[in-house]
Every structure is written in C-alpha cells, then in structure tokens.
Design an enzyme around this catalytic site. Structure first.
Site, mmCIF file in Angstrom:
data_model
loop_
_atom_site.group_PDB
_atom_site.id
_atom_site.type_symbol
_atom_site.label_atom_id
_atom_site.label_comp_id
_atom_site.label_asym_id
_atom_site.label_seq_id
_atom_site.Cartn_x
_atom_site.Cartn_y
_atom_site.Cartn_z
ATOM 1 N N HIS A 121 14.152 -6.479 4.485
ATOM 2 C CA HIS A 121 14.990 -6.438 3.270
ATOM 3 C C HIS A 121 16.448 -6.579 3.707
ATOM 4 C CE1 HIS A 121 16.752 -5.095 -0.549
ATOM 5 N NE2 HIS A 121 15.554 -5.177 -1.103
ATOM 6 N N ASP A 172 13.202 -8.638 -7.121
ATOM 7 C CA ASP A 172 13.001 -9.180 -5.774
ATOM 8 C C ASP A 172 11.742 -8.617 -5.112
ATOM 9 O OD1 ASP A 172 14.762 -6.830 -5.810
ATOM 10 O OD2 ASP A 172 14.914 -7.022 -3.636
ATOM 11 N N HIS A 173 11.102 -7.631 -5.742
ATOM 12 C CA HIS A 173 9.890 -7.031 -5.173
ATOM 13 C C HIS A 173 8.614 -7.426 -5.911
ATOM 14 C CE1 HIS A 173 12.051 -4.235 -2.416
ATOM 15 N NE2 HIS A 173 13.027 -4.658 -3.200
ATOM 16 N N ASP A 179 12.997 0.294 -0.911
ATOM 17 C CA ASP A 179 14.463 0.310 -1.053
ATOM 18 C C ASP A 179 14.936 1.755 -1.179
ATOM 19 O OD1 ASP A 179 14.151 -2.393 -1.135
ATOM 20 O OD2 ASP A 179 15.333 -2.704 -2.969
ATOM 21 N N HIS A 187 8.784 -0.478 -6.089
ATOM 22 C CA HIS A 187 9.511 -0.272 -7.345
ATOM 23 C C HIS A 187 9.548 -1.635 -8.028
ATOM 24 C CE1 HIS A 187 12.546 -1.708 -4.573
ATOM 25 N NE2 HIS A 187 13.436 -1.865 -5.514
HETATM 26 ZN ZN LIG Z 1 15.167 -4.862 -3.156
HETATM 27 ZN ZN LIG Z 2 15.580 -2.338 -5.298
#
Ligand SMILES: [Zn+2]
Ligand SMILES: [Zn+2]
Length: 353
Positions: A304, A114-115, A229, A110
C-alpha cells in the site's frame, strides 16, 4: 570497430526481415499464446511445503504503470485467500497466471474504493475458471452491503455467461458472492478455519473510517499478519507478536508533503487538500519498522505504498528505515512472492514472472 557495427546492422536487418515472414510470425504468436495460457508451473505454489504470500497489488489509490491497487494473496493448504481486491489486481493475478479455481475466499480490510474495486472481477473470473461454489467474502460490518451491490451490478453479465456457455459449465448457483460479517472485539478474534489454516481478525485505526481491520493467518507453525490501512497501532503490534511476516501499509509523509506543495503550485486545490488530509490515517515507513521491531517479526513487507515509488526512488522511499531496522525489510512489488517453508528457516523472497 566499423566491422562490428556493420555486423550488428546486418543482424538487425536480418531479424527485421525474418519477422516479416508469415511462418516466423506464426511461430511467435503460438509461443506467446502458450506462454500466456500455460499455468501448469503455478501448481508448485500450492505444494504443502510452505505458507506463501503473493503480492497482487502493491500500490495505494495512486495510479501506477506497474503496480495494481492493494491486493495480497495468502496461499495455504492448496488454496489462496485474497486480502483486498484493489482496481487492477485481478489483471495482475491473470498476468501472473494464477489458477482462479483455487480461490478460497476474499477478505476485505475496509471499504475504501482502492480496496474493493476489482471484487466483481474476482467473483466473475474465478467462477469462469471453475470455482466450485459461491465465493465467501469476509469483512467487518458493511461487507454485506458491498457484496450485495457487486452481486447486483454483475447480475446481468452472470446471466449472459450462463446463456452463452451453458449452465452445465457455469453453475448459476456458484457464480455469486456470499458475505460473511465478522464481529470485532478486543484483540485477535478467530474468524474461520480451513483444514490446518487458522484465520483471525483484529481492529486497526484508520479513523474516520470505521470499521477497519487487519488479518492474521496461521498455518502449520508459520504466520502472516496483514495490517490493512492504519496508523501505527498497538493492536497491530499485539497481533503480530513473533510472526514470520508482517505486511504493513506504508506512506512516505515527506513525499506526500511535497506532493501537496506541488499541487498548490499547479493551482490544483482539491488535490492539495487531499494530500494535506491523508497523513493522519496512514503509517510512515519508519513507523512500520518500529511496529515490526516492537512485535519482533522476522520480515516486514511494506505495501500500500503511498506514493508508489518508481524503482529508482525505492531507497528514498525507505529513508531512515535502515537506521532502526537494518535487516528484515522488503518493499512490495507486484508479483513478489514470500515463502515461509514449513520445515522452518528464514522467509524466502522472489518474484514471479
Ligand atoms: Zn487504502
Ligand atoms: Zn483506506
């Protein structure tokens, strides 16, 4: 005792004096350069005797001294496939001396920052390392917008590199990313195959973020699922049925509640609000263990990590997990390697240095 102390002091003084000698410094500098540049030993990771997963980022959006943001590399059939490119994750790959030219694709779960933060670096650095063509970037609806933005932001630098090193070494047509938008239906959907590697995609629940997905990798009888996530979700269980390795996100909700209280006591209301909001779209370590148990996976690797625990607090992070899953649990650290031998047998966990 006094003699021993004296000996230690003399040895330390001698070592200190030696480090001042230019010839000694030269040898040290040469050794460090060689150690940082020599990645011949990394070729062993690409031997066709295992399906492998390397942790290139074990943290969440939280800052960490020794953990990059989310990044997992699946190694199969002579290439690696990177699931999420969180900030700091290319730096981790470089520190681990991974050969950039062997990248096969990036897969995004997604588009939270942070990804995706290091997506431009993965493109740039693997192109410079000798990647032979454009970098495929798979993801759900929206990936085309993210990739177009990074291609644009890095466009000037691509021109600089070609001008400086020459188009023969850096083929301009290879130095871009190619977005591939995946449709998501019910259950596991085939995404692509590469030789004997089969990659599938499935939807997860990270509401209000839509779409959000996880990925499954199957290679010569061994299998890996990466959750992305999500909250605890029956679709992750269905996709992970009987797999060798499930990499699942994990957030310690008690620690997050204490972070919210601490932010309140420090008069940081914006932080307190964020800590208050995040429990409803992540999975606790105990819930991740439930997912692994219900799916019957061999090894659960939690990543994560929210908050990313220092080593001394890793057991605390996993509080309650051993009650329901006494074995088959690992907590990710950057550089951790999980190998699934093609000949069969248990997953082998080690750490690259
Ligand atoms: Zn995340
Ligand atoms: Zn996320």
């Amino acid at each position: 005792m006094k003699k021993l102390l004296l000996l230690i002091v003399v040895l330390l003084a001698a070592a200190f004096a030696a480090f001042q000698v230019p010839a000694v410094q030269d040898r040290l500098v040469g050794a460090v350069m060689k150690r940082n540049m020599d990645n011949r030993d990394r070729q062993a990771l690409f031997a066709d005797d295992a399906l492998r997963l390397l942790v290139c980022g074990s943290s969440s959006p939280f800052p960490s001294e020794d953990r990059a943001r989310p990044c997992l590399a699946v190694i199969a059939g002579g290439k690696y496939y990177v699931v999420d490119t969180g900030p700091g994750s290319w730096n981790r790959m470089a520190l681990l001396r991974m050969p950039g030219e062997r990248i096969g694709a990036v897969l995004l779960t997604h588009f939270h920052s942070d990804h995706i933060g290091d997506l431009g670096e993965f493109d740039m650095q693997t192109w410079v390392a000798g990647r032979p063509g454009p970098l495929p970037v798979y993801g759900p609806q929206g990936v085309e917008k993210v990739v177009a933005g990074f291609n644009q932001a890095y466009g000037l630098d691509h021109g600089y590199r070609v001008a400086h090193h020459g188009a023969e070494m850096l083929k301009p047509e290879s130095g871009v990313m190619k977005p591939i938008t995946a449709g998501i239906g019910e259950g596991l959907q085939p995404l692509f195959t590469d030789g004997d590697l089969r990659v599938s995609i499935f939807a997860v629940s990270h509401a209000p973020i839509h779409p959000a997905v996880g990925y499954r990798f199957d290679y010569k009888g061994r299998s890996i699922v990466i959750s992305g996530d999500t909250v605890k979700d029956a679709r992750v269980i269905a996709a992970s049925r009987g797999v060798d390795l499930l990499a699942h996100e994990a957030q310690n909700q008690d620690m997050v509640a204490r972070l919210a209280a601490t932010a309140g006591s420090l008069d940081r209301p914006r932080l307190r609000k964020i800590f208050h909001d995040i429990p409803d779209y992540h999975t606790s370590p105990v819930e991740a263990a439930e997912v692994a148990n219900e799916a019957g996976v061999k090894l659960l690797l939690m990543y994560h990590l929210t908050p990313p625990p220092p080593k001394a607090l890793e057991r605390r992070f996993l509080a309650g997990v051993s009650d329901i899953r006494p074995r088959g649990v690992a907590l990710a650290r950057d550089g951790m390697l999980v190998e699934l031998p093609l000949a069969g047998g248990e997953p082998v966990v080690s750490r690259l240095r």
